[in-house]
Design a protein around this motif. Structure first.
Motif, mmCIF file in Angstrom:
data_model
loop_
_atom_site.group_PDB
_atom_site.id
_atom_site.type_symbol
_atom_site.label_atom_id
_atom_site.label_comp_id
_atom_site.label_asym_id
_atom_site.label_seq_id
_atom_site.Cartn_x
_atom_site.Cartn_y
_atom_site.Cartn_z
ATOM 1 N N LYS A 11 25.400 2.014 9.727
ATOM 2 C CA LYS A 11 25.328 2.398 11.142
ATOM 3 C C LYS A 11 26.724 2.278 11.727
ATOM 4 N N LYS A 12 27.081 3.296 12.488
ATOM 5 C CA LYS A 12 28.431 3.299 13.053
ATOM 6 C C LYS A 12 28.384 3.846 14.470
ATOM 7 N N THR A 18 26.577 6.585 19.138
ATOM 8 C CA THR A 18 26.173 6.275 17.764
ATOM 9 C C THR A 18 26.382 7.509 16.891
ATOM 10 N N VAL A 19 27.163 7.342 15.824
ATOM 11 C CA VAL A 19 27.498 8.469 14.956
ATOM 12 C C VAL A 19 26.611 8.481 13.708
ATOM 13 N N GLY A 42 29.421 13.201 11.165
ATOM 14 C CA GLY A 42 29.794 11.868 10.691
ATOM 15 C C GLY A 42 30.190 11.782 9.222
ATOM 16 N N LYS A 43 30.482 12.919 8.585
ATOM 17 C CA LYS A 43 30.826 12.919 7.161
ATOM 18 C C LYS A 43 32.112 12.143 6.891
ATOM 19 N N SER A 44 33.157 12.476 7.656
ATOM 20 C CA SER A 44 34.444 11.788 7.435
ATOM 21 C C SER A 44 34.327 10.312 7.782
ATOM 22 N N THR A 45 33.565 10.024 8.819
ATOM 23 C CA THR A 45 33.346 8.624 9.198
ATOM 24 C C THR A 45 32.726 7.857 8.034
ATOM 25 N N GLY A 204 23.767 10.873 13.062
ATOM 26 C CA GLY A 204 23.592 11.416 11.722
ATOM 27 C C GLY A 204 22.726 10.553 10.814
ATOM 28 N N GLN A 205 21.828 11.257 10.114
ATOM 29 C CA GLN A 205 21.001 10.616 9.094
ATOM 30 C C GLN A 205 20.904 11.572 7.916
#
Ligand SMILES: Nc1ncnc2c1ncn2[C@@H]1O[C@H](COP(=O)(O)OP(=O)(O)O)[C@@H](O)[C@H]1O
Ligand SMILES: [Mg+2]
Length: 241
Positions: A11-12, A18-19, A42-45, A204-205
Protein backbone atom coordinates in the motif's frame (compact mmCIF):
# COMPACT_ATOMS: atom_id res chain seq x y z
CA UNK A 1 8.43 -23.27 -6.27
CA UNK A 2 9.75 -20.63 -3.88
CA UNK A 3 9.40 -16.98 -4.73
CA UNK A 4 12.53 -14.98 -5.51
CA UNK A 5 10.74 -11.65 -5.15
CA UNK A 6 7.57 -11.38 -3.10
CA UNK A 7 5.60 -8.14 -2.87
CA UNK A 8 2.91 -8.60 -0.23
CA UNK A 9 -0.06 -6.36 0.39
CA UNK A 10 1.77 -3.25 -0.83
CA UNK A 11 0.00 0.00 0.00
CA UNK A 12 1.35 3.37 -0.96
CA UNK A 13 0.03 6.88 -0.59
CA UNK A 14 1.35 10.29 -1.50
CA UNK A 15 -0.15 12.64 1.11
CA UNK A 16 -3.91 11.99 0.97
CA UNK A 17 -3.73 10.24 -2.39
CA UNK A 18 -3.68 6.42 -2.20
CA UNK A 19 -1.85 5.04 -5.23
CA UNK A 20 -1.51 1.33 -4.44
CA UNK A 21 -4.04 -0.48 -2.30
CA UNK A 22 -2.90 -3.97 -1.39
CA UNK A 23 -0.87 -5.32 -4.30
CA UNK A 24 0.65 -8.82 -4.26
CA UNK A 25 3.12 -10.01 -6.87
CA UNK A 26 5.55 -12.90 -6.73
CA UNK A 27 8.37 -13.66 -9.11
CA UNK A 28 10.00 -17.08 -9.27
CA UNK A 29 13.51 -17.98 -10.42
CA UNK A 30 13.95 -17.46 -14.16
CA UNK A 31 10.38 -16.23 -14.63
CA UNK A 32 9.44 -13.35 -16.97
CA UNK A 33 6.48 -11.35 -15.66
CA UNK A 34 5.03 -8.18 -17.18
CA UNK A 35 3.11 -5.58 -15.25
CA UNK A 36 0.76 -3.65 -17.44
CA UNK A 37 -1.71 -0.90 -16.71
CA UNK A 38 -3.00 2.49 -17.69
CA UNK A 39 -0.86 5.57 -17.18
CA UNK A 40 -0.74 6.78 -13.57
CA UNK A 41 -2.00 3.53 -12.03
CA UNK A 42 1.15 3.10 -9.94
CA UNK A 43 3.43 0.83 -12.01
CA UNK A 44 6.60 2.88 -11.54
CA UNK A 45 5.74 3.40 -7.89
CA UNK A 46 5.51 -0.36 -7.40
CA UNK A 47 8.76 -1.01 -9.26
CA UNK A 48 10.61 1.57 -7.19
CA UNK A 49 9.32 -0.09 -4.03
CA UNK A 50 10.43 -3.51 -5.33
CA UNK A 51 13.87 -2.04 -6.14
CA UNK A 52 14.29 -0.70 -2.61
CA UNK A 53 14.31 2.90 -3.92
CA UNK A 54 11.21 3.90 -1.92
CA UNK A 55 10.84 2.81 1.68
CA UNK A 56 7.75 4.87 2.56
CA UNK A 57 5.06 2.22 2.04
CA UNK A 58 3.04 -0.41 3.90
CA UNK A 59 3.38 -4.14 3.21
CA UNK A 60 6.45 -6.29 2.73
CA UNK A 61 9.05 -6.77 0.02
CA UNK A 62 10.98 -10.02 0.22
CA UNK A 63 14.12 -10.32 -1.89
CA UNK A 64 17.26 -12.39 -1.40
CA UNK A 65 20.03 -10.66 0.55
CA UNK A 66 23.46 -9.93 -0.96
CA UNK A 67 24.75 -13.14 0.66
CA UNK A 68 22.55 -15.09 -1.77
CA UNK A 69 24.38 -13.43 -4.66
CA UNK A 70 28.08 -13.55 -3.75
CA UNK A 71 27.80 -10.28 -1.85
CA UNK A 72 26.40 -8.40 -4.84
CA UNK A 73 23.03 -6.72 -5.11
CA UNK A 74 20.61 -9.44 -6.32
CA UNK A 75 18.28 -6.83 -7.85
CA UNK A 76 19.18 -4.88 -11.01
CA UNK A 77 17.09 -2.00 -12.38
CA UNK A 78 16.67 -0.55 -15.87
CA UNK A 79 14.68 2.68 -16.19
CA UNK A 80 12.78 4.20 -19.09
CA UNK A 81 15.64 6.59 -19.87
CA UNK A 82 19.20 5.23 -19.97
CA UNK A 83 20.39 7.61 -17.19
CA UNK A 84 24.03 7.38 -18.29
CA UNK A 85 26.74 9.58 -16.81
CA UNK A 86 27.71 11.84 -19.76
CA UNK A 87 31.35 12.12 -18.69
CA UNK A 88 31.90 8.36 -18.45
CA UNK A 89 32.60 5.97 -21.33
CA UNK A 90 30.34 3.02 -22.16
CA UNK A 91 32.46 0.60 -20.12
CA UNK A 92 32.72 3.02 -17.19
CA UNK A 93 28.96 3.55 -17.22
CA UNK A 94 28.40 -0.21 -17.01
CA UNK A 95 30.73 -0.79 -14.06
CA UNK A 96 31.08 2.72 -12.60
CA UNK A 97 29.81 1.89 -9.12
CA UNK A 98 32.48 -0.73 -8.65
CA UNK A 99 35.94 0.49 -7.62
CA UNK A 100 37.37 -2.86 -8.68
CA UNK A 101 35.47 -3.06 -11.95
CA UNK A 102 35.57 -6.48 -13.57
CA UNK A 103 36.87 -5.58 -17.04
CA UNK A 104 36.41 -9.04 -18.55
CA UNK A 105 32.78 -9.17 -17.44
CA UNK A 106 32.16 -5.65 -18.78
CA UNK A 107 33.66 -6.69 -22.14
CA UNK A 108 31.41 -9.77 -22.18
CA UNK A 109 28.31 -7.66 -21.46
CA UNK A 110 29.25 -5.12 -24.13
CA UNK A 111 29.46 -7.99 -26.63
CA UNK A 112 26.19 -9.50 -25.33
CA UNK A 113 24.25 -6.28 -25.90
CA UNK A 114 25.80 -5.80 -29.35
CA UNK A 115 28.06 -2.82 -28.65
CA UNK A 116 31.47 -4.36 -29.37
CA UNK A 117 33.96 -1.64 -30.34
CA UNK A 118 32.08 1.12 -28.50
CA UNK A 119 33.49 0.49 -25.02
CA UNK A 120 35.44 3.77 -25.00
CA UNK A 121 32.67 5.92 -26.53
CA UNK A 122 30.93 8.65 -24.58
CA UNK A 123 27.11 8.62 -24.34
CA UNK A 124 26.72 11.62 -26.67
CA UNK A 125 28.08 9.44 -29.51
CA UNK A 126 25.36 6.82 -29.03
CA UNK A 127 21.89 6.48 -30.55
CA UNK A 128 18.90 6.12 -28.21
CA UNK A 129 18.84 2.36 -28.79
CA UNK A 130 22.59 2.03 -28.12
CA UNK A 131 22.32 4.08 -24.93
CA UNK A 132 19.53 1.81 -23.70
CA UNK A 133 21.70 -1.23 -24.46
CA UNK A 134 24.34 0.29 -22.17
CA UNK A 135 21.67 0.69 -19.48
CA UNK A 136 20.69 -2.98 -19.89
CA UNK A 137 24.34 -4.05 -19.60
CA UNK A 138 24.68 -1.88 -16.48
CA UNK A 139 21.57 -3.56 -15.03
CA UNK A 140 23.20 -6.94 -15.61
CA UNK A 141 26.64 -5.98 -14.26
CA UNK A 142 25.98 -7.12 -10.67
CA UNK A 143 24.84 -10.52 -12.05
CA UNK A 144 21.41 -9.98 -10.51
CA UNK A 145 18.94 -12.77 -9.88
CA UNK A 146 16.13 -10.33 -10.57
CA UNK A 147 16.01 -7.54 -13.15
CA UNK A 148 13.35 -4.86 -12.76
CA UNK A 149 12.64 -2.87 -15.91
CA UNK A 150 10.40 0.20 -16.15
CA UNK A 151 9.23 0.70 -19.76
CA UNK A 152 12.81 0.17 -20.93
CA UNK A 153 12.06 0.16 -24.66
CA UNK A 154 9.54 2.98 -24.97
CA UNK A 155 12.00 5.59 -26.26
CA UNK A 156 13.33 3.57 -29.20
CA UNK A 157 11.92 2.92 -32.68
CA UNK A 158 9.77 -0.14 -33.41
CA UNK A 159 12.49 -2.33 -34.93
CA UNK A 160 15.09 -1.53 -32.29
CA UNK A 161 12.40 -2.25 -29.75
CA UNK A 162 11.77 -5.76 -31.09
CA UNK A 163 15.50 -6.35 -31.21
CA UNK A 164 15.97 -5.24 -27.59
CA UNK A 165 13.02 -7.38 -26.48
CA UNK A 166 14.65 -10.46 -28.01
CA UNK A 167 17.99 -9.47 -26.48
CA UNK A 168 16.51 -9.20 -22.99
CA UNK A 169 14.67 -12.54 -23.37
CA UNK A 170 17.93 -14.16 -24.51
CA UNK A 171 20.03 -12.68 -21.68
CA UNK A 172 17.44 -13.57 -19.06
CA UNK A 173 17.64 -17.21 -20.23
CA UNK A 174 21.42 -17.18 -20.60
CA UNK A 175 22.06 -15.77 -17.13
CA UNK A 176 18.96 -17.26 -15.44
CA UNK A 177 17.56 -13.88 -14.45
CA UNK A 178 13.95 -13.39 -13.39
CA UNK A 179 12.41 -10.35 -15.01
CA UNK A 180 9.68 -7.99 -13.84
CA UNK A 181 8.90 -5.74 -16.78
CA UNK A 182 6.65 -2.69 -16.56
CA UNK A 183 5.20 -1.86 -19.95
CA UNK A 184 2.10 -0.39 -21.53
CA UNK A 185 2.69 -2.37 -24.71
CA UNK A 186 0.43 -5.44 -24.92
CA UNK A 187 2.41 -7.01 -27.77
CA UNK A 188 5.59 -6.76 -25.75
CA UNK A 189 4.00 -8.08 -22.57
CA UNK A 190 2.51 -11.24 -24.07
CA UNK A 191 5.38 -11.95 -26.45
CA UNK A 192 7.94 -11.91 -23.64
CA UNK A 193 6.17 -13.11 -20.52
CA UNK A 194 5.28 -16.24 -18.65
CA UNK A 195 2.66 -14.20 -16.82
CA UNK A 196 1.06 -10.82 -17.47
CA UNK A 197 -0.38 -8.95 -14.52
CA UNK A 198 -2.81 -6.08 -15.06
CA UNK A 199 -2.76 -3.31 -12.49
CA UNK A 200 -5.64 -0.88 -12.59
CA UNK A 201 -8.22 1.21 -10.83
CA UNK A 202 -7.74 4.13 -8.48
CA UNK A 203 -6.18 3.24 -6.16
CA UNK A 204 -4.32 0.57 -8.11
CA UNK A 205 -4.93 -3.11 -7.52
CA UNK A 206 -4.27 -6.28 -9.50
CA UNK A 207 -7.35 -6.72 -11.64
CA UNK A 208 -6.34 -9.68 -13.79
CA UNK A 209 -3.51 -12.10 -14.37
CA UNK A 210 -2.82 -14.12 -17.52
CA UNK A 211 -0.55 -17.14 -17.81
CA UNK A 212 1.01 -17.55 -21.26
CA UNK A 213 1.55 -21.27 -21.90
CA UNK A 214 3.84 -20.94 -24.93
CA UNK A 215 7.40 -22.21 -25.22
CA UNK A 216 10.22 -20.07 -26.60
CA UNK A 217 11.30 -18.87 -29.04
CA UNK A 218 7.84 -17.50 -29.82
CA UNK A 219 6.34 -16.23 -33.02
CA UNK A 220 4.96 -12.72 -32.63
CA UNK A 221 2.12 -13.70 -35.01
CA UNK A 222 0.94 -16.61 -32.84
CA UNK A 223 -2.89 -16.75 -32.63
CA UNK A 224 -2.90 -17.36 -28.90
CA UNK A 225 -0.88 -14.16 -28.35
CA UNK A 226 -3.47 -12.25 -30.42
CA UNK A 227 -6.25 -13.78 -28.32
CA UNK A 228 -4.57 -12.75 -25.06
CA UNK A 229 -3.93 -9.21 -26.33
CA UNK A 230 -7.59 -8.79 -27.26
CA UNK A 231 -8.69 -10.07 -23.86
CA UNK A 232 -6.27 -7.76 -22.02
CA UNK A 233 -7.36 -4.82 -24.16
CA UNK A 234 -10.98 -5.44 -23.09
CA UNK A 235 -9.92 -5.39 -19.45
CA UNK A 236 -7.92 -2.17 -19.90
CA UNK A 237 -10.73 -0.49 -21.85
CA UNK A 238 -13.21 -1.23 -19.07
CA UNK A 239 -10.80 0.27 -16.53
CA UNK A 240 -10.67 3.50 -18.52
CA UNK A 241 -14.42 4.15 -18.48
N1 LIG B 1 6.56 11.86 -5.98
C1 LIG B 1 5.23 11.88 -6.12
N2 LIG B 1 4.45 12.70 -5.38
C2 LIG B 1 3.11 12.71 -5.50
N3 LIG B 1 2.44 11.93 -6.36
C3 LIG B 1 3.14 11.09 -7.12
C4 LIG B 1 4.58 11.02 -7.06
N4 LIG B 1 5.01 10.08 -7.95
C5 LIG B 1 3.90 9.60 -8.54
N5 LIG B 1 2.79 10.20 -8.06
C6 LIG B 1 1.40 9.90 -8.46
O1 LIG B 1 1.15 8.53 -8.22
C7 LIG B 1 0.39 7.97 -9.26
C8 LIG B 1 1.12 6.78 -9.85
O2 LIG B 1 2.30 7.22 -10.51
P1 LIG B 1 3.28 6.21 -11.27
O3 LIG B 1 3.65 5.09 -10.36
O4 LIG B 1 4.37 7.00 -11.85
O5 LIG B 1 2.29 5.65 -12.42
P2 LIG B 1 2.62 4.80 -13.74
O6 LIG B 1 4.07 4.41 -13.72
O7 LIG B 1 1.70 3.62 -13.68
O8 LIG B 1 2.25 5.67 -14.90
C9 LIG B 1 0.10 9.07 -10.25
O9 LIG B 1 -1.17 9.60 -9.96
C10 LIG B 1 1.18 10.09 -9.96
O10 LIG B 1 0.75 11.38 -10.25
MG1 LIG C 1 5.65 4.86 -15.01
Amino acid sequence: MTALLALKNIKKRYDQHTVLNGVDITLHAGELVSLIGTSGCGKSTLLRIAAGLDNAFHGTVEVPGPEANDGRNPVGVVFQEPRLMPWLTVEENIGFKDGRADKAWIAQLIADVGLAGLQNSLPKKLSGGQAQRVAIARGLYSKPQILLMDEPFSAVDAFTRMHLQDLVAKLSRQYQIALLLVTHDLDEAFYLSDRVVILGGRPGQIVREFTVPLSRPRDRRNDLLAHFRAEALSVLTQLQV
